[in-house]
Structures are given as C-alpha cells and as structure tokens.
Scaffold this active site. Structure first.
Site, PDB file in Angstrom:
ATOM      1  N   ARG A  69      49.761  43.913  78.180  1.00 39.05           N
ATOM      2  CA  ARG A  69      49.229  43.758  76.815  1.00 39.05           C
ATOM      3  C   ARG A  69      48.935  42.294  76.511  1.00 39.05           C
ATOM      4  O   ARG A  69      47.923  41.981  75.853  1.00 39.05           O
ATOM      5  CB  ARG A  69      50.237  44.326  75.819  1.00 39.05           C
ATOM      6  CG  ARG A  69      49.766  44.337  74.360  1.00 39.05           C
ATOM      7  CD  ARG A  69      50.750  45.115  73.505  1.00 39.05           C
ATOM      8  NE  ARG A  69      50.301  45.241  72.124  1.00 39.05           N
ATOM      9  CZ  ARG A  69      50.741  44.492  71.112  1.00 39.05           C
ATOM     10  NH1 ARG A  69      51.643  43.543  71.352  1.00 39.05           N
ATOM     11  NH2 ARG A  69      50.290  44.673  69.891  1.00 39.05           N
ATOM     12  N   HIS A  73      45.297  41.060  75.201  1.00 40.00           N
ATOM     13  CA  HIS A  73      45.140  40.361  73.927  1.00 40.00           C
ATOM     14  C   HIS A  73      44.631  38.938  74.132  1.00 40.00           C
ATOM     15  O   HIS A  73      43.951  38.393  73.257  1.00 40.00           O
ATOM     16  CB  HIS A  73      46.469  40.341  73.176  1.00 40.00           C
ATOM     17  CG  HIS A  73      46.769  41.625  72.485  1.00 40.00           C
ATOM     18  ND1 HIS A  73      47.550  41.714  71.346  1.00 40.00           N
ATOM     19  CD2 HIS A  73      46.383  42.900  72.752  1.00 40.00           C
ATOM     20  CE1 HIS A  73      47.634  42.977  70.949  1.00 40.00           C
ATOM     21  NE2 HIS A  73      46.938  43.717  71.802  1.00 40.00           N
ATOM     22  N   ASN A 101      49.631  40.476  67.103  1.00 42.25           N
ATOM     23  CA  ASN A 101      50.666  39.888  67.952  1.00 42.25           C
ATOM     24  C   ASN A 101      52.005  39.657  67.254  1.00 42.25           C
ATOM     25  O   ASN A 101      53.050  39.649  67.916  1.00 42.25           O
ATOM     26  CB  ASN A 101      50.182  38.543  68.511  1.00 42.25           C
ATOM     27  CG  ASN A 101      48.983  38.702  69.423  1.00 42.25           C
ATOM     28  OD1 ASN A 101      48.859  39.691  70.136  1.00 42.25           O
ATOM     29  ND2 ASN A 101      48.082  37.725  69.403  1.00 42.25           N
ATOM     30  N   HIS A 200      47.610  52.446  78.150  1.00 42.14           N
ATOM     31  CA  HIS A 200      48.659  52.955  77.268  1.00 42.14           C
ATOM     32  C   HIS A 200      49.464  54.068  77.935  1.00 42.14           C
ATOM     33  O   HIS A 200      50.247  54.746  77.279  1.00 42.14           O
ATOM     34  CB  HIS A 200      48.056  53.456  75.957  1.00 42.14           C
ATOM     35  CG  HIS A 200      47.736  52.361  74.999  1.00 42.14           C
ATOM     36  ND1 HIS A 200      47.155  52.577  73.766  1.00 42.14           N
ATOM     37  CD2 HIS A 200      47.914  51.016  75.086  1.00 42.14           C
ATOM     38  CE1 HIS A 200      46.986  51.421  73.142  1.00 42.14           C
ATOM     39  NE2 HIS A 200      47.443  50.468  73.927  1.00 42.14           N
TER      40      HIS A 200
END
Length: 310
Positions: A69, A73, A101, A200
């Site tokens: 992740r 990001h 975040n 995911h």
C-alpha cells in the site's frame, strides 16, 4: 482459456509495472529504469531488501500489505519517488497527514531499517523509491503472489504534495467513475484498475472506511444493498454506528494473508468490504467481466507468457 490465463497473471503482477507507467524520475542509462541498475554499485541490494521484508512478515503478518500500500500511495502522487516518506520540514508538508494516509499508512520503520542496512552496505547508492518498489515486490512474493524483475534507478523526491495525496489517491467511498478517472490521470486504464485492485487480496481496512455501507450508503439511512446482508450483520458487531473507527477488518475474509484471487471471488458473492471494491462488479459491465475472469480458478503460467501484454 490461454488468454484468460495471461490476463490473470498480469492482474496479480501488474503492480510490478506500475512504476514504469507512473515514474519518469529515473537516473539509469539514458534516463531509463532497468533491473540490473545496482548490479555493480550495490550487488546485495535486492537480497538485503528481501531478508528484511521476510523478517518483518515473520513479526507482523499484516506488514506485506502495508508495504504494498505504501508503494501504491507513493506512485499515485507525483510518481514513484518516495515522496510519501518525507516528514514536515521547511517548505515540505508531509503526505503522511493526508486523508488516505493519516492513521493508516504504516511500514515506515521497515523501510527505514532497509535503508539503514543498505547505507551500511553501499552508502548513498540505493534510492528510497527503489526500496519501496522492491519491498512491494517482495511483499507480494512472500504472501504467495508472483515474482518479477523490478526496474530500478528511480530518484527520490525533494518535495511532497499533500493536495496530490488527498485528491489523486482513490478513496474507499469514491464512485466507480471517480476511481476510473483517477486511474486515467496516471495513464492507466480499466484493466489496470481492476487488476491493481486485486492487491486487496491481502490487508485490512478500518471501520471508518466502510461504515456508510452498513448504515447510510446513499444518505437515506439505509445500508448498501450490494453488500451481502449476512456479511453486513457480522460486520456491524464490530463496526457500530459510532465509535470503533480504528477497528480492523480483513479485506479478503477467506484468505486474508495469502496473495490469490479470492478477492475477486468475494466481489461476485457481494462480499467486497469496501464500496470502491464492490463497484467493480456492480457498476460497470466491462469491469464486471474482468472480475469474473480473474475469479476463475486457473493454473498460473510463467510470467514471461504475459509480460508482453503490458
């Protein structure tokens, strides 16, 4: 079936190629990224990253998802340049405080440990951006996903973008069209959207990220009917109308620590945890077909058979 085999392996490994799509800050030969970038300047770089990621996974089974992740990001804001790692300093406003975040991005200490070890081995050589990319690959592999050669040679950012982090990273309550638009801004398409969402298959999400689906999806005080109602009743026990914001739930309730295609199977059963996941199956015909394709139980071919597709 051969085509679907190739597409699924690409779906599970597309994160490998995202840096090529999203980052132009390279200092390799001719400005290109290539896997052998550190072969002479820091030949043990990849081994060091792999060992520390493995140690982190042994200590915390959630860590691979967190590192994956972090990379995602990072890449969605100004490219894969490690800007997500920067703290507030002078003119820099850290991306760590952005809505996507804050109170959720984690794994920074693992990246710091890797960086420290690499500085001991080969000072001022390996960029933090490349560390994030390698850690994402190794996190996928250690949880049962595919491996790939990571193109290397990224430069680290000297600035951050709080607004970019707030506006460019897809949010769990975004509509399907909003999510697709954010992907297209990065030069990615519908196939990339569905494929990358497959990450995911590991990880957790907080109650606050999906509460509206349980109680007030459309502002009418009613739950989201595209969420399996028995599953919703189970979620409500630990995700009340108020409080419990930080309570954690598996994104893939079947195999939460294994990188596989159960994420897509869950969507077909209307058991996608986040609205941004389930809309891939309920709001667009083409994305629904891709979800169904990736959910098929298939034998995984070699990476070389699919790499050319991207």
């Amino acid at each position: 079936m051969a085509v679907s085999l190739n597409i699924l392996i690409a779906a599970l490994s597309l994160i490998a190629f995202s840096p090529l799509c999203l980052s132009s800050k390279a200092y390799g030969s001719g400005g290109y990224l290539f896997p052998q970038f550190y072969d002479h300047s820091c030949p043990k770089a990849q081994e060091i990253v792999q060992l520390i990621v493995a140690k982190a996974f042994a200590q915390d089974p959630r860590m691979p998802a967190s590192l994956l992740r972090l990379h995602f990001h990072d890449c969605f804001v100004k490219g894969c340049d490690a800007s997500i790692l920067l703290d507030n300093s002078g003119s820099i406003i850290s991306e760590k405080r952005s809505n996507p975040n804050r109170n959720s991005a984690r794994g920074f200490e693992v990246i710091e440990e890797i960086k420290h070890a690499l500085e001991q081995e080969c000072p001022e050589t390996v960029s933090c951006a490349d560390i994030l990319a390698l850690a994402a690959r190794d996190s996928t592999v250690i949880t049962g996903g595919p491996s790939w050669e990571v193109p290397l040679g990224r430069r680290d950012a000297r600035g951050a973008s709080l607004s970019g982090s707030n506006n460019d990273i897809p949010a769990p309550n975004n509509t399907f069209q909003t999510i697709l638009t954010k992907f297209k801004r990065q030069g990615l398409n519908l196939v990339d959207l569905v494929s990358l969402s497959g990450s995911h298959t590991i990880g957790n999400s907080r109650c606050t990220s999906f509460r509206q689906r349980l109680y007030n999806q459309s502002g009418n005080g009613k739950p989201d009917l595209t969420l399996n109602q028995y599953y919703a009743s189970v979620l409500r026990k630990q995700c009340p109308r108020s409080g419990g914001d930080q309570n954690l739930f598996f994104l893939d309730l079947v195999t939460p620590f294994k990188f596989d295609n159960h994420y897509f199977k869950n969507l077909i059963m209307y058991k996608g945890l986040l609205s941004s996941d389930e809309v891939l199956f309920t709001k667009n015909r083409e994305s629904k077909e891709l979800v169904e394709l990736y959910a098929e139980r298939i034998k995984r071919p070699s990476l070389s058979s699919s790499r050319g597709r991207w």
